[in-house]
Design a protein around this motif. Structure first.
Motif, mmCIF file in Angstrom:
data_model
loop_
_atom_site.group_PDB
_atom_site.id
_atom_site.type_symbol
_atom_site.label_atom_id
_atom_site.label_comp_id
_atom_site.label_asym_id
_atom_site.label_seq_id
_atom_site.Cartn_x
_atom_site.Cartn_y
_atom_site.Cartn_z
ATOM 1 N N LEU A 225 0.532 -1.155 0.172
ATOM 2 C CA LEU A 225 0.103 0.157 -0.369
ATOM 3 C C LEU A 225 1.193 1.507 -0.271
ATOM 4 C CD1 LEU A 225 -3.111 -1.026 2.433
ATOM 5 C CD2 LEU A 225 -2.928 -1.022 -0.209
ATOM 6 N N ARG A 226 1.807 1.501 0.802
ATOM 7 C CA ARG A 226 2.544 2.280 0.486
ATOM 8 C C ARG A 226 3.210 2.703 -1.088
ATOM 9 N NH1 ARG A 226 7.230 1.829 5.215
ATOM 10 N NH2 ARG A 226 7.981 4.097 4.684
ATOM 11 N N ALA A 227 3.586 1.537 -0.963
ATOM 12 C CA ALA A 227 4.151 1.666 -2.730
ATOM 13 C C ALA A 227 3.429 1.871 -3.513
ATOM 14 C CB ALA A 227 4.746 0.518 -3.222
ATOM 15 N N ILE A 228 1.697 1.772 -3.578
ATOM 16 C CA ILE A 228 1.364 2.464 -4.158
ATOM 17 C C ILE A 228 0.372 3.426 -3.957
ATOM 18 C CG2 ILE A 228 -1.426 1.564 -4.709
ATOM 19 C CD1 ILE A 228 -0.504 -1.367 -4.292
ATOM 20 N N PHE A 229 0.683 4.106 -2.874
ATOM 21 C CA PHE A 229 0.373 5.388 -3.192
ATOM 22 C C PHE A 229 1.178 6.361 -3.555
ATOM 23 C CE2 PHE A 229 -2.768 3.703 0.094
ATOM 24 C CZ PHE A 229 -4.038 3.780 -0.224
ATOM 25 N N ARG A 230 2.474 6.200 -3.789
ATOM 26 C CA ARG A 230 3.252 6.283 -3.715
ATOM 27 C C ARG A 230 3.436 6.676 -5.585
ATOM 28 N NH1 ARG A 230 7.097 4.159 0.275
ATOM 29 N NH2 ARG A 230 7.781 2.703 -1.214
ATOM 30 N N LEU A 231 3.359 5.454 -6.183
ATOM 31 C CA LEU A 231 2.218 6.196 -7.710
ATOM 32 C C LEU A 231 2.433 7.630 -8.075
ATOM 33 C CD1 LEU A 231 1.026 2.179 -8.406
ATOM 34 C CD2 LEU A 231 3.785 3.076 -8.787
ATOM 35 N N PRO A 232 2.777 7.939 -9.211
ATOM 36 C CA PRO A 232 2.475 9.142 -10.437
ATOM 37 C C PRO A 232 1.285 9.019 -9.918
ATOM 38 C CG PRO A 232 3.304 7.661 -11.513
ATOM 39 C CD PRO A 232 4.015 7.202 -10.013
ATOM 40 N N THR A 233 0.408 8.037 -10.661
ATOM 41 C CA THR A 233 -1.091 8.545 -11.685
ATOM 42 C C THR A 233 -1.955 7.586 -10.873
ATOM 43 O OG1 THR A 233 -0.705 6.687 -13.218
ATOM 44 C CG2 THR A 233 0.899 9.209 -13.805
#
Length: 315
Positions: A225-233
């Motif tokens: 989830l941390r990685a997903i919320f850091r995605l740009p779009t």
């Protein structure tokens, strides 16, 4: 007769399964949803295995773990439903002592194996989303096979003391089991001996496996989830959520019935026995039925391949 309450024996040749005591008159009606769920579980999981085998694009770690899950679901549901239906339909209540202990072992060991496979699936999604460049180099076919072997070995070894301890107890009270299958506690509680070692060990395993596996899954998905919320779009985030959605639904379908069944056992004195037995059956029947439905609906590659097979046959 072998089902007499007054018979004295130390190693019974058979046990007598009562099905669902108190609901004998409704056994025929209860068998209908049991049978439907079992058929759905068998057809659904066999379909998953068939699609993954026939589609080369699905020969990836994610789908290999899904096949392992399908196999465990097939074994888990098949370990109880045929005998349960034979009780409901034909009043075939007798089960060999060795077969009873085998059923007891298979149910608990496969459940532990399935929990381990969910940990492996969570790790797979963690690698795919958090470390995509290293995914194919770390999760090779050899590593996937080793992970699957470890999950199977762990489940088999952890539960092995269940039947070994149960076999050594003297059974001098009765051989009647007030259940529809050989549930561990229902069997050992018939022994006229100090069964505390068996009880303490089973409680430890029941606590250890979900706690450790649940913690590992939670850690994996926290990082995901941390990685997903850091995605740009937004589209990238939605796509990442989509790849994890089916896994999370399947995990919840497995652990929520388990948690509910455990809670019901803790307050068992306030819950009628037929309700407890129905819950124990649902815990083993519902997840194998839901898992292929979840993956068939939420996994685009499997859904598309299934639709293609259906349309080709119609054509």
């Amino acid at each position: 007769m072998s089902d007499s309450n007054t018979t004295t024996f130390t190693n019974p040749s058979i046990f007598i399964l009562l099905g669902i005591p108190g609901l004998e008159a409704a056994h025929g009606w209860i068998s209908i949803p049991f049978c439907v769920m079992y058929i759905v579980a068998i057809l659904g999981n066999l379909t998953i295995l068939y699609i993954v085998k026939r589609e080369p694009s699905l020969h990836e770690p994610m789908y290999y773990f899904l096949c392992m899950l399908a196999v465990t679901d097939l074994v888990l549901s098949s370990s109880i439903v045929p005998k349960t239906l034979s009780i409901f339909w034909f009043n075939s209540r007798e089960i060999n002592f060795g077969a009873c202990l085998t059923q007891l072992y298979v149910i608990n060991s496969v459940a532990a194996m399935e929990s381990g496979i969910f940990v492996a699936m969570a790790f797979d999604r963690y690698m795919a989303i958090c470390h995509p460049l290293r995914y194919s180099t770390i999760l090779t076919n050899r590593i996937v096979a080793k992970i699957g072997f470890i999950a199977v070995l762990r489940g088999g070894i952890l539960v092995l003391p269940y039947p070994l301890l149960a076999r050594q107890w003297p059974y001098c009270r009765t051989n009647i089991i007030p259940h529809s299958y050989c549930k561990h506690f229902s069997v050992v509680s018939l022994a006229c001996a100090d069964i505390r070692p068996s009880s303490y060990y089973s409680v430890s395993v029941t606590f250890f496996v979900p706690s450790v596996d649940g913690f590992l899954i939670a850690v994996s998905y926290t990082q995901i989830l941390r990685a997903i919320f850091r995605l740009p779009t937004k589209d990238a985030r939605l796509k990442a959520f989509g790849t994890c959605g089916s896994h999370l639904c399947a995990i919840l379908a497995f652990y929520i019935p388990d948690l509910f069944a455990s809670l019901m056992q803790r307050v068992g004195s306030n819950v009628p026995l037929p309700v407890l037995i129905l819950i124990a059956n649902m815990y083993l029947l519902v997840p194998p039925m839901l898992h292929p439905i979840i993956y068939g609906v939420r996994t685009k590659q499997i859904r598309d391949r299934l639709l293609w097979i259906v349309t080709q046959k119609r054509a």
